[in-house]
Design an enzyme around this catalytic site. Structure first.
Site, PDB file in Angstrom:
ATOM      1  N   SER A   1       0.839  -1.191   0.000  1.00 43.48           N
ATOM      2  CA  SER A   1       0.000   0.000   0.000  1.00 43.48           C
ATOM      3  C   SER A   1       0.883   1.253   0.000  1.00 43.48           C
ATOM      4  O   SER A   1       1.663   1.455  -0.926  1.00 43.48           O
ATOM      5  CB  SER A   1      -0.972  -0.035   1.183  1.00 43.48           C
ATOM      6  OG  SER A   1      -1.977   0.936   1.047  1.00 43.48           O
TER       7      SER A   1
ATOM      8  N   GLU B   1      -2.351  -2.079  -8.061  1.00 45.36           N
ATOM      9  CA  GLU B   1      -3.585  -2.303  -7.295  1.00 45.36           C
ATOM     10  C   GLU B   1      -3.969  -0.978  -6.662  1.00 45.36           C
ATOM     11  O   GLU B   1      -3.189  -0.036  -6.631  1.00 45.36           O
ATOM     12  CB  GLU B   1      -3.374  -3.372  -6.226  1.00 45.36           C
ATOM     13  CG  GLU B   1      -2.248  -3.101  -5.244  1.00 45.36           C
ATOM     14  CD  GLU B   1      -2.640  -2.215  -4.072  1.00 45.36           C
ATOM     15  OE1 GLU B   1      -3.850  -2.126  -3.768  1.00 45.36           O
ATOM     16  OE2 GLU B   1      -1.753  -1.612  -3.463  1.00 45.36           O
TER      17      GLU B   1
ATOM     18  N   HIS C   1      -5.420  -5.037  -1.496  1.00 48.94           N
ATOM     19  CA  HIS C   1      -6.036  -4.872  -0.185  1.00 48.94           C
ATOM     20  C   HIS C   1      -7.047  -5.957   0.158  1.00 48.94           C
ATOM     21  O   HIS C   1      -7.794  -5.818   1.124  1.00 48.94           O
ATOM     22  CB  HIS C   1      -6.691  -3.487  -0.110  1.00 48.94           C
ATOM     23  CG  HIS C   1      -5.698  -2.380   0.006  1.00 48.94           C
ATOM     24  ND1 HIS C   1      -4.874  -2.011  -1.032  1.00 48.94           N
ATOM     25  CD2 HIS C   1      -5.376  -1.565   1.037  1.00 48.94           C
ATOM     26  CE1 HIS C   1      -4.096  -1.012  -0.649  1.00 48.94           C
ATOM     27  NE2 HIS C   1      -4.386  -0.720   0.606  1.00 48.94           N
TER      28      HIS C   1
END
Length: 310
Positions: free
Chosen positions: A99, A216, A284
């Site tokens: 992330s 992502e 995630h």
């Protein structure tokens, strides 16, 4: 363990540290913690000086073999002008997280050419159930030297597991979404798209020439935002050198569908004639694959999909 983004004090509001400690003990890995990981300010983080100090200490300590981030967040890029990249380059070791940690992965690659790892945080290891595949991928990428294939998991979850570990409902994984056929080999660059885009125009942006993009985004990023973020990335001058694209599974809240994603990909000239696949166990949702950022990978999309880390 370091907290270059959000604080461990925030994570410990739902304290699963006993599970984490037991998991690492089973792997025969001893945990230590940066002295500032529990500092917490108005941004659920800590000062730049504290976060940089912990990261530098971890890289310079010869007893530290690997560095895991506590969790992601929003502000890892604040650290980049303050990092001693010569120190990092002189002390190569595993750095793993995902992330917001994408900012560190890509900056370290751009400034030192070192491989780091997109994979679970320290906090991820507190997932009591349905964590076996994530842990297996972590061990394979970090502790083994041979090439490996990333194949779809049998099932996946998208839930607030850290709030309630007892009410979880995995669902079957439909597998890869084949969006464009072809075969390519390239250097893995990624993975969080909106964080990667923060590096555009800075000295911390890695080259896209020869890149195998693995991208992502989180639940809050809907189809139209993902589309414009991808367009921005692929309009960079070296984006013509992108070799292929692997897209991680979207969270339900994003509202992304295969039809929308196919249209988004079809609008990208830089991807014309190149292999593109979606639905990977990256991002995630869980399970979460561990991938070497800066490592080489081969992608084949045809009658079947093969994504192999070389």
């Amino acid at each position: 363990m370091v907290a270059p983004a959000q604080s461990r004090a925030m994570v410990l509001e739902y304290d699963h540290s006993r599970i984490i400690e037991e998991r690492f003990a089973e792997m025969e890995l001893r945990l230590s913690y940066g002295p500032h990981v529990d500092e917490r300010d108005g941004f659920n983080s800590s000062s730049i000086d504290s976060r940089v100090s912990d990261l530098h200490d971890a890289y310079s300590d010869p007893d530290v073999r690997a560095i895991l981030t506590v969790i992601g967040g929003y502000n890892s890029n604040e650290l980049l002008p303050h990092l001693d990249f010569d120190l990092i380059a002189a002390n190569p070791k595993v750095l793993c997280g995902y992330s917001d940690i994408t900012a560190l992965h890509c900056a370290i690659l751009a400034r030192t050419c070192l491989v780091t790892y997109s994979g679970p945080h320290w906090s991820s290891f507190g997932m009591r159930d349905h964590f076996t595949q994530t842990q297996a991928w972590f061990g394979r990428a970090i502790c083994e030297e041979s090439p490996f294939e990333v194949e779809p998991s049998e099932e996946w979850t998208d839930d607030l597991w850290f709030v309630n570990q007892d009410d979880r409902r995995p669902e079957a994984n439909p597998g890869w979404q084949r969006l464009s056929e072809g075969t390519a080999t390239g250097r893995i660059i990624g993975t969080n798209l909106c964080t990667l885009n923060l590096l555009q125009g800075t000295p911390y942006m890695p080259s896209l020439d020869g890149a195998m993009l693995v991208l992502e985004d989180a639940a809050s990023v809907h189809a139209n935002e993902f589309a414009r973020n991808l367009t921005s990335l692929l309009q960079l001058p070296d984006a013509h050198g992108v070799q292929g694209l692997v897209i991680g599974r979207f969270q339900r809240q994003s509202g992304m569908t295969e039809a929308l994603l196919s249209e988004i990909i079809a609008r990208q000239p830089a991807l014309a004639g190149k292999p593109v696949v979606a639905g990977a166990d990256i991002g995630h949702t869980m399970p979460l694959a561990t991938l070497p950022i800066g490592g080489q990978a081969e992608l084949t999309v045809g009658d079947r999909v093969r994504f192999r880390v070389l």
